[in-house]
Design a protein around this motif. Sequence first.
Motif, PDB file in Angstrom:
ATOM      1  N   VAL A  80       0.843  -1.202   0.000  1.00 19.81           N
ATOM      2  CA  VAL A  80       0.000   0.000   0.000  1.00 19.81           C
ATOM      3  C   VAL A  80       0.875   1.248   0.000  1.00 19.81           C
ATOM      4  N   LEU A  81       1.926   1.211   0.799  1.00 21.64           N
ATOM      5  CA  LEU A  81       2.838   2.350   0.906  1.00 21.64           C
ATOM      6  C   LEU A  81       3.519   2.666  -0.429  1.00 21.64           C
ATOM      7  N   LEU A  82       3.773   1.660  -1.242  1.00 23.69           N
ATOM      8  CA  LEU A  82       4.487   1.838  -2.506  1.00 23.69           C
ATOM      9  C   LEU A  82       3.572   2.199  -3.667  1.00 23.69           C
ATOM     10  N   GLN A  83       2.297   2.452  -3.394  1.00 28.81           N
ATOM     11  CA  GLN A  83       1.357   2.751  -4.468  1.00 28.81           C
ATOM     12  C   GLN A  83       1.685   4.060  -5.189  1.00 28.81           C
ATOM     13  N   ASP A  84       1.433   4.037  -6.486  1.00 33.67           N
ATOM     14  CA  ASP A  84       1.589   5.224  -7.325  1.00 33.67           C
ATOM     15  C   ASP A  84       0.309   6.059  -7.204  1.00 33.67           C
ATOM     16  N   TYR A  85       0.104   6.615  -6.015  1.00 30.38           N
ATOM     17  CA  TYR A  85      -1.123   7.347  -5.709  1.00 30.38           C
ATOM     18  C   TYR A  85      -0.778   8.349  -4.608  1.00 30.38           C
ATOM     19  N   PRO A  86      -1.361   9.549  -4.637  1.00 27.50           N
ATOM     20  CA  PRO A  86      -1.013  10.547  -3.619  1.00 27.50           C
ATOM     21  C   PRO A  86      -1.260  10.016  -2.194  1.00 27.50           C
ATOM     22  N   ARG A  87      -0.239  10.090  -1.360  1.00 29.70           N
ATOM     23  CA  ARG A  87      -0.357   9.524  -0.010  1.00 29.70           C
ATOM     24  C   ARG A  87      -1.402  10.245   0.836  1.00 29.70           C
ATOM     25  N   ASP A  88      -1.616  11.535   0.557  1.00 34.81           N
ATOM     26  CA  ASP A  88      -2.600  12.270   1.350  1.00 34.81           C
ATOM     27  C   ASP A  88      -4.033  11.915   0.958  1.00 34.81           C
ATOM     28  N   ARG A  89      -4.183  11.059  -0.070  1.00 30.85           N
ATOM     29  CA  ARG A  89      -5.515  10.599  -0.490  1.00 30.85           C
ATOM     30  C   ARG A  89      -5.743   9.131  -0.133  1.00 30.85           C
ATOM     31  N   VAL A  90      -4.874   8.596   0.720  1.00 30.00           N
ATOM     32  CA  VAL A  90      -4.976   7.179   1.117  1.00 30.00           C
ATOM     33  C   VAL A  90      -5.004   7.086   2.642  1.00 30.00           C
TER      34      VAL A  90
END
Length: 297
Positions: A80-90
């Motif tokens: 989950v931490l390595l996702q190509d997605y803004p961390r502030d939206r997870v």
Amino acid sequence: ELQGLLTAARLVYVLFSTLSTLTLILILAWTAYHTPIVFAALLGRRRPQPPPCGGDPPRISVIMPVRDDACVVERALRSVLLQDYPRDRVEVVVVDGSREEVAERIRASLERLPVGAKYVREEEPRGKPAALNKALSHATGDIIAVLDADNVLDRSALRNAARYFQDPGVGVVQGVIDPLNEGDSLWTRIASKEEKLWNRVLLRGRSCLGLFTPLSGSCYFVSHKALREVGGFPETLAEDLDLSLELLRRGYRIVYAEDVRGAWETPRTLRALVVQRRRWYRGYMESFLRNWRALRL
């Protein structure tokens, strides 16, 4: 006495002949039904990928029920931490029904995450559906991502899944799940082949033909709005299948997304495989008896 034995032998012969005929009919019916599905999977075109999300991407809550799974939970959290997605939206919500010594390790792993994380202790575990609903009560995301403790997400899974929800008619996105431990034992190889057939061929073929595509229990993403409409996760033995059918009844679409990928572990022993499959098949039968009128086979 001889005549009685002959009569009994004839009855046994008739019984076995009838059973053999019925078995053959079932095999032929199964083959006839699944042949177009297999051809659709092999020859059908891949669904076009939706455009990227405009503006701020939707907020995603990753919910994960765990029980005595410290090692694999840490692996899942890393994915989950390595996702190509803004961390502030997870955000991550873990509902933990583990023993106290294991729970401490899981809590510590969650505290180290550089994303929003919520740890929910479950003192008296009541099964996966109850844990999912407990997590749901703490989730704030627009999309709810359901992961099991032994799951690993591909790096682009969240980003690709979020794209499909730009269509308000989409209620849930089911990703493709591959086995993580296929080479561990004879039983993992057998289970992996079966699951590849189900996930890569039968689900894909059903989707191409517009047939009902059930959820696979993990690596799926649900609209939070749709979940509220159906009252959360059904607390049944096959909550994934029952949720699929309830969303279908409400007019939502289920998307089988080949660009949303993850992996999970298959049972390593015969006993574990039998227990898992027995639970699945019992849940499927119970769900079918409750919902058969809603099914588009």
